[in-house]
Design a protein around this motif. Sequence first.
Motif, PDB file in Angstrom:
ATOM      1  N   VAL A  79       0.833  -1.212   0.000  1.00 23.14           N
ATOM      2  CA  VAL A  79       0.000   0.000   0.000  1.00 23.14           C
ATOM      3  C   VAL A  79       0.865   1.260   0.000  1.00 23.14           C
ATOM      4  CG1 VAL A  79      -1.988  -1.078   1.100  1.00 23.14           C
ATOM      5  CG2 VAL A  79      -0.163  -0.120   2.526  1.00 23.14           C
ATOM      6  N   ALA A  80       2.063   1.154  -0.547  1.00 22.58           N
ATOM      7  CA  ALA A  80       2.950   2.302  -0.751  1.00 22.58           C
ATOM      8  C   ALA A  80       3.409   2.950   0.552  1.00 22.58           C
ATOM      9  CB  ALA A  80       2.271   3.349  -1.643  1.00 22.58           C
ATOM     10  N   ILE A  81       3.539   2.166   1.621  1.00 24.71           N
ATOM     11  CA  ILE A  81       4.169   2.676   2.845  1.00 24.71           C
ATOM     12  C   ILE A  81       5.680   2.538   2.673  1.00 24.71           C
ATOM     13  CG2 ILE A  81       4.545   2.249   5.300  1.00 24.71           C
ATOM     14  CD1 ILE A  81       1.643   1.497   5.522  1.00 24.71           C
ATOM     15  N   GLU A  82       6.394   3.632   2.825  1.00 24.88           N
ATOM     16  CA  GLU A  82       7.827   3.646   2.556  1.00 24.88           C
ATOM     17  C   GLU A  82       8.636   3.807   3.847  1.00 24.88           C
ATOM     18  OE1 GLU A  82       8.763   6.611  -0.298  1.00 24.88           O
ATOM     19  OE2 GLU A  82       7.543   5.733  -1.902  1.00 24.88           O
ATOM     20  N   ILE A  83       9.687   3.008   3.954  1.00 29.33           N
ATOM     21  CA  ILE A  83      10.640   3.132   5.056  1.00 29.33           C
ATOM     22  C   ILE A  83      12.035   3.156   4.448  1.00 29.33           C
ATOM     23  CG2 ILE A  83      11.568   2.120   7.167  1.00 29.33           C
ATOM     24  CD1 ILE A  83       8.936   0.819   7.687  1.00 29.33           C
ATOM     25  N   ASP A 189       7.980  10.047   7.599  1.00 32.05           N
ATOM     26  CA  ASP A 189       9.037  10.546   6.718  1.00 32.05           C
ATOM     27  C   ASP A 189      10.075   9.471   6.403  1.00 32.05           C
ATOM     28  OD1 ASP A 189       7.916  13.151   6.678  1.00 32.05           O
ATOM     29  OD2 ASP A 189       8.844  13.589   8.616  1.00 32.05           O
ATOM     30  N   GLY A 190       9.613   8.244   6.246  1.00 31.52           N
ATOM     31  CA  GLY A 190      10.497   7.151   5.863  1.00 31.52           C
ATOM     32  C   GLY A 190      11.361   6.598   6.972  1.00 31.52           C
ATOM     33  N   ARG A 191      11.132   7.017   8.218  1.00 29.94           N
ATOM     34  CA  ARG A 191      11.929   6.531   9.340  1.00 29.94           C
ATOM     35  C   ARG A 191      11.010   5.925  10.401  1.00 29.94           C
ATOM     36  NH1 ARG A 191      17.174   8.381   9.200  1.00 29.94           N
ATOM     37  NH2 ARG A 191      17.471   7.873  11.401  1.00 29.94           N
ATOM     38  N   LEU A 192      11.629   5.193  11.322  1.00 28.83           N
ATOM     39  CA  LEU A 192      10.895   4.589  12.429  1.00 28.83           C
ATOM     40  C   LEU A 192      11.160   5.374  13.706  1.00 28.83           C
ATOM     41  CD1 LEU A 192      11.561   0.780  11.766  1.00 28.83           C
ATOM     42  CD2 LEU A 192       9.567   2.136  11.113  1.00 28.83           C
ATOM     43  N   TYR A 193      10.094   5.699  14.405  1.00 25.90           N
ATOM     44  CA  TYR A 193      10.192   6.413  15.675  1.00 25.90           C
ATOM     45  C   TYR A 193       9.369   5.674  16.733  1.00 25.90           C
ATOM     46  CZ  TYR A 193      11.773  10.411  12.844  1.00 25.90           C
ATOM     47  OH  TYR A 193      12.451  11.239  11.982  1.00 25.90           O
ATOM     48  N   TRP A 194       9.823   5.798  17.966  1.00 21.87           N
ATOM     49  CA  TRP A 194       9.029   5.371  19.108  1.00 21.87           C
ATOM     50  C   TRP A 194       8.414   6.608  19.751  1.00 21.87           C
ATOM     51  CZ3 TRP A 194       8.362   0.255  19.805  1.00 21.87           C
ATOM     52  CH2 TRP A 194       9.335  -0.616  19.300  1.00 21.87           C
ATOM     53  N   ASP A 227      14.184   8.275  18.041  1.00 22.32           N
ATOM     54  CA  ASP A 227      14.567   7.753  16.730  1.00 22.32           C
ATOM     55  C   ASP A 227      15.098   6.330  16.912  1.00 22.32           C
ATOM     56  OD1 ASP A 227      16.251   7.130  14.372  1.00 22.32           O
ATOM     57  OD2 ASP A 227      15.826   9.193  13.793  1.00 22.32           O
ATOM     58  N   ALA A 228      14.471   5.359  16.226  1.00 22.20           N
ATOM     59  CA  ALA A 228      14.846   3.955  16.408  1.00 22.20           C
ATOM     60  C   ALA A 228      16.220   3.646  15.834  1.00 22.20           C
ATOM     61  CB  ALA A 228      13.803   3.041  15.768  1.00 22.20           C
ATOM     62  N   TYR A 229      16.757   4.506  14.979  1.00 29.21           N
ATOM     63  CA  TYR A 229      18.062   4.267  14.358  1.00 29.21           C
ATOM     64  C   TYR A 229      19.179   5.022  15.078  1.00 29.21           C
ATOM     65  CZ  TYR A 229      21.514   3.664  10.598  1.00 29.21           C
ATOM     66  OH  TYR A 229      22.632   3.332   9.865  1.00 29.21           O
ATOM     67  N   ASN A 230      18.963   6.303  15.334  1.00 27.46           N
ATOM     68  CA  ASN A 230      20.003   7.119  15.965  1.00 27.46           C
ATOM     69  C   ASN A 230      19.932   7.126  17.482  1.00 27.46           C
ATOM     70  OD1 ASN A 230      21.284   7.983  13.607  1.00 27.46           O
ATOM     71  ND2 ASN A 230      19.782   9.620  13.298  1.00 27.46           N
ATOM     72  N   GLY A 231      18.743   6.856  18.033  1.00 24.72           N
ATOM     73  CA  GLY A 231      18.584   6.923  19.478  1.00 24.72           C
ATOM     74  C   GLY A 231      18.372   8.328  19.997  1.00 24.72           C
ATOM     75  N   SER A 232      18.216   9.321  19.126  1.00 24.75           N
ATOM     76  CA  SER A 232      17.977  10.690  19.582  1.00 24.75           C
ATOM     77  C   SER A 232      16.627  10.765  20.287  1.00 24.75           C
ATOM     78  CB  SER A 232      18.019  11.662  18.408  1.00 24.75           C
ATOM     79  OG  SER A 232      17.050  11.322  17.439  1.00 24.75           O
TER      80      SER A 232
END
Length: 532
Positions: A79-83, A189-194, A227-232
Amino acid sequence: YRFNDIDIDRYHINGKLRQVMLSARELDQNKLPDRSQNWINQRMHYTHGYGLAMNLANSFTPSGQPEFIAGDLPFRSSVAIEINEPRIYFGEITGDYVLIGTKRNEFDYSTTGEEDFVETRYRGDGGVAINSLWHRLIFAFRFNDYRLLVSNELTPQSKILYNRNINTRVNKIMPYLYYDDDPYLVIADGRLYWILEAYTLTGMYPYAEPVSNGVNYIRNSVKVVIDAYNGSVDYYIVDKDDPLLQTLASIFPGLFKPLESMPAEVQKHLRYPPKLLNIQASMLGNYHMDNPALFYNKEDAWHIAEEIVGDKRQTMEPYFTVMRLPGAEYEEFVLMLPYTPARKVNMIAWLAARNDSPHYGQLILYRFPKERTIYGPMQIESRIDQDARISQQLTLWDQRGSQVIRGNLLVLPVKESLLYVEPIFLQAQESRLPELRQVIVAYGDSIVMADNLESALQSIFGDLEKDTVPEESLSTPLTSDQPDTEAELVLEANRLYQQALDSLKSGDWATYGQYIDSLGQILTELKQIYNE
């Protein structure tokens, strides 16, 4: 990999607001084979989770399994969800430290076999450099691990990532807030957040009744985004009038950011905390009474409704749903909780919290007239047990090496009445994999069980039609905009019903609700004619 828990959220999919269930695919090093349990693998090779799984909340496969719209390795979506960055270095079950920028590549996922896998290298901003003997010595002492001193796998670009568990991380940064124990994952915005709910609380608010542990003041004043990648970690103010938060913001200037600075895509996924609504609903059970005598004697006290989940009776938990509130112009993401009178089981009211802008945080209480008896959740559960056909089928399934699991009962307002929906799952004793088998729907005095929600709704609202309507007249178009005669009213009711079903099939709940409202008006007119 391991899916720790499931989060409920909403996304615009193909131009429509859809409720989804999603879960992060996190790395669980405890599941590594024994031969892979070594320091290099645990600290440098197996360092992160990857992506997520997502399914629509109201659709499933013919076998009763979730119909996934996003997931897989590598990540893909129908369904065109982009990460753009699916890797998860900071999450709910991540624990020990890992080293990045070493001589070793990092494991992403397997392809065709155990020895055939895709690798990556961390390119984010997180971590602390360990490019000197002094830094290595400090962290070797901190983690009681001499291998940080002697390993020849480290390079001048190496960094160490620690405090990767997001609950531990936020408590290290700001221990003066109380944090929810259920973070939820967001794609933006194409990223994963908690997103993690943060509360200010105290037990020293004058003349306020405590709810638990002496706490008599609580406000969800802060949303924490990790931010799940950077940890910010960013702290955003959602209740700037909270005096406790104002004090913390003065002590720690620059830590708390205005809500307007939160990325717009992240803001779309803010939720009203179920934990907070539970507390508010519990207090409202008594404090809706404005008559001192009634309040003192608790004569009109309310309790949160109960339901049967699995095979146990329990208090209902707040549940999210996408719906159009009575009087609203469009559908929205709502958190709901029903009430019953104390020592009774009929419905007396329900409380809703709105989640979408510009109404985020608005609480709405719908009361039912006391002179009318509205079925409560436990009464619906009893009617399910007393329905001969439904009860017989459930009993039959329970005797064939499988277990019947009754899902959460949803109570949804439709015009001036309520629609009750309960899924029925079947779980084999060997596989322990629940499958959706039937959906039970109750509306008014009608209750049906069908293979899916669409069929159940069709059966429910089909029962409301008059059997005296000639079959050949059902396809006759209505030429008048305002039906006057009884026959025209019946035809118009059938037309609205068919259009409502078409809207339901296409997932257009807003239009579906409009047709149901119009159908209700037609049925009211028919009732008046028959009464005359």
